[in-house]
Design an enzyme around this catalytic site. Structure first.
Site, PDB file in Angstrom:
ATOM      1  N   HIS A 378      -9.116 -40.865 -43.482  1.00 54.07           N
ATOM      2  CA  HIS A 378      -7.864 -40.378 -42.887  1.00 54.07           C
ATOM      3  C   HIS A 378      -8.046 -39.340 -41.794  1.00 54.07           C
ATOM      4  O   HIS A 378      -7.055 -38.827 -41.279  1.00 54.07           O
ATOM      5  CB  HIS A 378      -6.961 -39.768 -43.969  1.00 54.07           C
ATOM      6  CG  HIS A 378      -6.274 -40.790 -44.826  1.00 54.07           C
ATOM      7  ND1 HIS A 378      -5.100 -41.398 -44.455  1.00 54.07           N
ATOM      8  CD2 HIS A 378      -6.600 -41.310 -46.023  1.00 54.07           C
ATOM      9  CE1 HIS A 378      -4.724 -42.249 -45.395  1.00 54.07           C
ATOM     10  NE2 HIS A 378      -5.625 -42.215 -46.357  1.00 54.07           N
ATOM     11  N   LYS A 569       6.129 -31.730 -38.307  1.00 52.62           N
ATOM     12  CA  LYS A 569       4.845 -32.133 -38.910  1.00 52.62           C
ATOM     13  C   LYS A 569       4.143 -30.850 -39.337  1.00 52.62           C
ATOM     14  O   LYS A 569       4.616 -29.758 -39.016  1.00 52.62           O
ATOM     15  CB  LYS A 569       3.982 -32.893 -37.894  1.00 52.62           C
ATOM     16  CG  LYS A 569       3.912 -32.241 -36.508  1.00 52.62           C
ATOM     17  CD  LYS A 569       3.128 -33.080 -35.506  1.00 52.62           C
ATOM     18  CE  LYS A 569       3.894 -34.230 -34.940  1.00 52.62           C
ATOM     19  NZ  LYS A 569       3.610 -35.521 -35.414  1.00 52.62           N
ATOM     20  N   ARG A 570       3.018 -30.956 -40.058  1.00 51.91           N
ATOM     21  CA  ARG A 570       2.290 -29.740 -40.415  1.00 51.91           C
ATOM     22  C   ARG A 570       1.909 -28.967 -39.154  1.00 51.91           C
ATOM     23  O   ARG A 570       1.652 -29.547 -38.100  1.00 51.91           O
ATOM     24  CB  ARG A 570       1.039 -30.110 -41.228  1.00 51.91           C
ATOM     25  CG  ARG A 570       1.335 -30.508 -42.665  1.00 51.91           C
ATOM     26  CD  ARG A 570       2.001 -29.389 -43.463  1.00 51.91           C
ATOM     27  NE  ARG A 570       1.080 -28.315 -43.765  1.00 51.91           N
ATOM     28  CZ  ARG A 570       0.516 -28.110 -44.955  1.00 51.91           C
ATOM     29  NH1 ARG A 570       0.802 -28.893 -45.969  1.00 51.91           N
ATOM     30  NH2 ARG A 570      -0.310 -27.108 -45.149  1.00 51.91           N
ATOM     31  N   LYS A 575      -2.290 -30.609 -33.520  1.00 53.67           N
ATOM     32  CA  LYS A 575      -0.991 -31.261 -33.299  1.00 53.67           C
ATOM     33  C   LYS A 575      -0.247 -30.642 -32.108  1.00 53.67           C
ATOM     34  O   LYS A 575       0.775 -31.151 -31.669  1.00 53.67           O
ATOM     35  CB  LYS A 575      -0.143 -31.202 -34.570  1.00 53.67           C
ATOM     36  CG  LYS A 575      -0.749 -32.066 -35.700  1.00 53.67           C
ATOM     37  CD  LYS A 575       0.085 -32.008 -36.968  1.00 53.67           C
ATOM     38  CE  LYS A 575      -0.549 -32.700 -38.157  1.00 53.67           C
ATOM     39  NZ  LYS A 575      -0.437 -34.169 -38.135  1.00 53.67           N
ATOM     40  N   THR A 677       2.558 -40.966 -39.027  1.00 51.44           N
ATOM     41  CA  THR A 677       3.577 -41.905 -39.530  1.00 51.44           C
ATOM     42  C   THR A 677       4.967 -41.394 -39.166  1.00 51.44           C
ATOM     43  O   THR A 677       5.916 -42.172 -39.127  1.00 51.44           O
ATOM     44  CB  THR A 677       3.470 -42.091 -41.055  1.00 51.44           C
ATOM     45  OG1 THR A 677       3.309 -40.818 -41.669  1.00 51.44           O
ATOM     46  CG2 THR A 677       2.288 -42.977 -41.420  1.00 51.44           C
ATOM     47  N   LYS A 681       8.637 -43.367 -37.972  1.00 50.99           N
ATOM     48  CA  LYS A 681       9.970 -43.104 -38.528  1.00 50.99           C
ATOM     49  C   LYS A 681      10.966 -42.838 -37.403  1.00 50.99           C
ATOM     50  O   LYS A 681      12.100 -43.333 -37.418  1.00 50.99           O
ATOM     51  CB  LYS A 681       9.919 -41.904 -39.493  1.00 50.99           C
ATOM     52  CG  LYS A 681       9.142 -42.212 -40.762  1.00 50.99           C
ATOM     53  CD  LYS A 681       8.723 -40.957 -41.525  1.00 50.99           C
ATOM     54  CE  LYS A 681       7.660 -41.313 -42.556  1.00 50.99           C
ATOM     55  NZ  LYS A 681       6.976 -40.147 -43.113  1.00 50.99           N
TER      56      LYS A 681
END
Length: 843
Positions: A378, A569-570, A575, A677, A681
């Site tokens: 992952h 998101k985290r 990110k 993911t 969505k």
């Protein structure tokens, strides 16, 4: 503007076509009243909202139980190959509404509750999220369970029943503060304790080599108590099981101290054993080598493998007697999927059971183990890879250390034979990393012990093959696969966006709910003015509803006509929430510079949790809230720009914000996000994506056409080239005036007037230690955001792109992902045949 329809009113519209299914309303009412009667304590005559929630949950659960028992009987009669999905995280969110949707009970419940003078949405809000995961990894596991049940696979999710899940996040003075998530405080109506299947798990002790074989003795025992949660498929009467283990001390735990007279101490010491399932480690994409975490990993693996073997041997419903004793057929009846390296100990543990307990010979046991296990990688971030100190293993799991050494020796002998004299290759491929502190590389253990290794998006699987496990790929190329992630359309479209599901069903029927590729049929309606208007109307209703929610919950007033620009998101440097911050500051400076110019109004929403020990992530949250503080209170800006931090982002909040978003930010540095993911969505819910060519964004752009996403910035090869050349942030700082202005403002305390040096660490990192090259993509990002503004000013063209994105999102269903796992890794075939419901005979 008219108030938005409530979800209840929308569901009543949908029920005309029966998407939400209309069961027997009178039966639901009767059952609800009966449960409410038994829920109320004798001396309490007034029901609380929570009593109503529990009565409804039990009513819905009644509809599950018959199907659950029948499904398990069905498996025992057919004896199919069983799939075991092992994960340290299952981020389930709430269960009530999801169960109603999958059983087709939503309308019956809605109507019955309405007739009783209650509001279904209010009751749904009472349920605590089951937050037994950090983010993507745990939520993926939850989507997979839904798809496995919907596809009729005999599948089981196995994990830990954490007493405390991911912490609740409070924002105090702009900083993240963590609170324990006591989600079980009021009980959990969805689980069933199964003490009859309690199992012992061993730790510590020593290894004895005897003529009769190897014995692991003088161990400390902890008991694993299973709690089962039903997992219903969509309208197919299949109900699978998620079994989560809770740690219990045996009754004689440390009672030798009792003989010394310290009975109280001995009983209090039981906590040491029970701490194993106390709390979820709150790290996402970061490895923290704590002994308690290793205990958790072995605890779930040891209990699960005993359970798997018991089920393999008995294979008759309700029967405990072993029917099978030969392990030849084990891989034909059992598939174990390792969700990342956290359950990697399954490999040495299965070897230990086969060799030491079942007396299978070593080579045969190794062949069985490899044919049974498969591993999903992952992440490619080096700090996320698990590398456990050998010394910790030696103390906690001495027999497993011996087995790992033996497996590694066998593996290295093979490599040495194929590549004679290549010492460096042996070092790179070893499971044991030499050095000051010898470590076990769990990813290497997973690769050598599995028959299939997969990444989670095409670009990520390529990186896994070409760099992370390059040597292993050269050795066994046939092992390596790609399985692009997906999301369940039941929760992420039908449940969270009933208005959109409704207008889609009106155009193309309901087949898309279990075959998301049918959304392609919407391409016919891309120029249909009525459909364009309907899609825009649903989005506007979702925005009004979310704006009302923010005002009620957070006392923030936002302009529902503005562009909802969302990054949830985290919080992590890779990110690049910081890139989003720089854009917000740049927009702010442009508005200040030219207040009379017309700007596209935007509400920038950023949400997510920072790992409690991750200093930079916590600083990023403080920066976001500080920027918001300045911008939201500047009278020059007014309604043109707002920056909101969404506190305590979790599954139930995602279900509200995603359907309301116009723009989805997926802006990680190319080559760092394995898949993502959230991006999927947003796509299926009608938001347009601004993103880099990273993770599943690449495939989203391929499906919808790159011109229908806002793609910007460096590609993987550009990032690699920049690494070779040497990334120098100062060059960008000096050549881009708007970037320099933004950084100078952060640096000078413009956004933190009470503490001017507050963000020195953030600025220092961006200028001198930024692994994720925020400045290198700044110019392209700002320019791309300009294109977003341009398109947003043309609502018809914007909505046409939205429709194209929705129509092309079918690939990103977890049903497609799981079908690929089933056929290409587990060797089983999904089934579209529904099991007969409990009220009909089984044949």
């Amino acid at each position: 503007m008219a108030a938005p329809l409530s979800d209840g009113e929308r569901r009543k519209q949908i029920s005309v076509r029966g998407i939400a299914g209309l069961g027997d309303v009178a039966e639901v009412r009767k059952s609800f009243n009966r449960h409410l009667h038994f829920t109320l304590v004798k001396d309490r005559n007034v029901a609380t909202p929570r009593d109503y929630y529990f009565a409804l949950a039990h009513t819905v659960r009644d509809h599950l139980v018959g199907r659950w028992i029948r499904t398990q009987q069905h498996y025992y009669e057919r004896d199919p190959k069983r799939i075991y999905y092992l994960s340290l995280e299952f981020y389930m969110g709430r269960t009530l509404q999801n169960t109603m949707v999958n059983l087709g009970l939503q309308n019956a419940c809605d109507e019955a509750i309405y007739q009783l003078g209650l509001d279904l949405e209010e009751l749904e809000e009472i349920e605590e999220d089951a937050g037994l995961g950090n983010g993507g990894l745990g939520r993926l596991a939850a989507c997979f369970l839904d798809s496995m049940a919907t596809l009729g696979l005999a599948a089981y999710g196995y994990g830990i029943r954490y007493e405390f899940g991911i912490f609740n996040q409070k924002i105090v003075d702009g900083w993240q503060v963590e609170e324990a998530d006591d989600w079980l405080r009021y009980g959990n109506p969805w689980e069933k304790a199964r003490p009859e299947y309690m199992l012992p798990v061993h730790f510590y002790g020593r290894v004895q080599h005897t003529p009769d074989g190897v014995k692991w003795i003088d161990t400390q025992i902890v008991l694993a108590m299973p709690y089962d949660t039903p997992v219903p498929g969509y309208k197919n009467n299949t109900v699978n099981t998620m079994r989560l283990w809770s740690a219990k001390a045996p009754n004689d735990f440390n009672l030798q101290e009792f003989n010394m007279g310290d009975y109280i101490e001995a009983v209090l010491d039981r906590n040491l054993a029970e701490n194993i399932s106390r709390v979820l480690y709150p790290n996402d994409n970061f490895f923290e080598g704590k002994e308690l975490r290793l205990k958790q990993e072995y605890f779930v693996v040891a209990a699960t493998l005993q359970d798997i073997i018991r089920r393999f041997k008995s294979s008759k419903f309700g029967c405990r007697d072993p029917v099978r004793t030969c392990f030849e057929t084990f891989p034909d009846k059992v598939a174990i999927q390792l969700n990342d390296t956290h359950p990697a100990l399954s490999i040495p543990e299965l070897m230990r059971i086969l060799v030491d307990v079942e007396k299978v010979d070593w080579e045969k046991a190794w062949e069985i183990t490899k044919r049974t296990c498969a591993y999903t990688n992952h992440t490619v971030l080096p700090e996320a890879l698990e590398r456990w100190p050998v010394s910790m293993f030696e103390k906690l799991l001495p027999r497993h250390l011996e087995i790992i050494y033996a497996l590694n020796q066998m593996h290295l002998d093979r490599v040495a034979a194929l590549y004679p004299g290549d010492i460096d290759r042996l070092r790179r491929m070893s499971v044991i990393e030499e050095g000051d502190c010898k470590r076990i590389n769990m990813a290497h253990l997973c690769v050598i012990g599995s028959h299939a290794v997969n990444g989670v998006a095409r670009i990520h699987s390529g990186i896994v093959r070409d760099s992370v496990f390059k040597d292993f790929y050269e050795l066994e190329p046939e092992k390596f696969q790609n399985k692009t992630n997906g999301i369940t359309p039941r929760r992420w479209l039908l449940l969270c966006n009933p208005g959109l599901a409704d207008i889609i069903a009106e155009k193309i029927g309901e087949g898309f709910i279990t075959d998301l590729s049918q959304l392609k049929k919407l391409l016919e309606f891309i120029d249909d003015e009525t459909f364009i208007r309907d899609v825009a109307k649903v989005k506007q209703e979702n925005k009004l509803k979310f704006a009302a929610y923010l005002e009620e919950q957070y006392k923030v007033k936002i302009n529902p006509m503005s562009m909802f620009d969302v990054q949830v998101k985290r919080i992590h440097e890779y990110k690049r929430q910081l890139l989003n911050c720089l854009h917000a500051i740049t927009l702010y400076n442009r508005i200040r510079c030219n207040p009379s110019k017309s700007f596209v109004p935007r509400t920038i929403m950023i949400g997510g949790k920072a790992a409690p020990g991750y200093h930079m992530a916590k600083m990023i949250i403080k920066l976001i809230t500080s920027i918001g503080e300045v911008i939201n209170n500047d009278p020059y800006v007014g309604d043109k720009l707002k920056v909101i931090f969404l506190e305590n982002y979790r599954v139930s909040l995602a279900e509200k914000v995603i359907p309301a978003a116009d723009l989805s930010q997926q802006i990680s540095t190319a080559g760092t996000e394995a898949s993502g993911t959230g991006n999927m969505k947003f796509m299926v819910n009608g938001a347009l994506t601004i993103g880099t060519m990273d993770g599943a964004n690449v495939e989203m752009a391929e499906e919808a056409g790159e011109e229908n996403l806002f793609i910007f910035g460096m590609r993987v090869e550009d990032v690699e080239a920049l690494d070779r050349r040497g990334y120098n942030a100062r060059e960008y700082y000096e050549s881009l005036p708007e970037l320099r202005q933004a950084i100078d403002q952060i640096s000078s305390g413009f956004f933190s007037p009470r503490d001017p040096g507050c963000f020195k660490d953030v600025v220092n990192m961006l200028m001198y230690h930024d692994r994720f090259k925020v400045f290198a993509d700044y110019e392209a990002y700002i320019k791309c955001q300009g294109q977003v503004d341009q398109l947003f000013m043309d609502p018809r063209e914007w909505t046409r792109k939205v429709i194209r994105n929705i129509a092309c999102s079918g690939k990103f269903s977890s049903d497609r992902t799981i079908t690929e796992y089933a056929r290409e890794i587990w060797g089983v075939e999904p089934s579209a045949t529904a099991i007969p419901p409990p009220n009909l005979p089984r044949n």
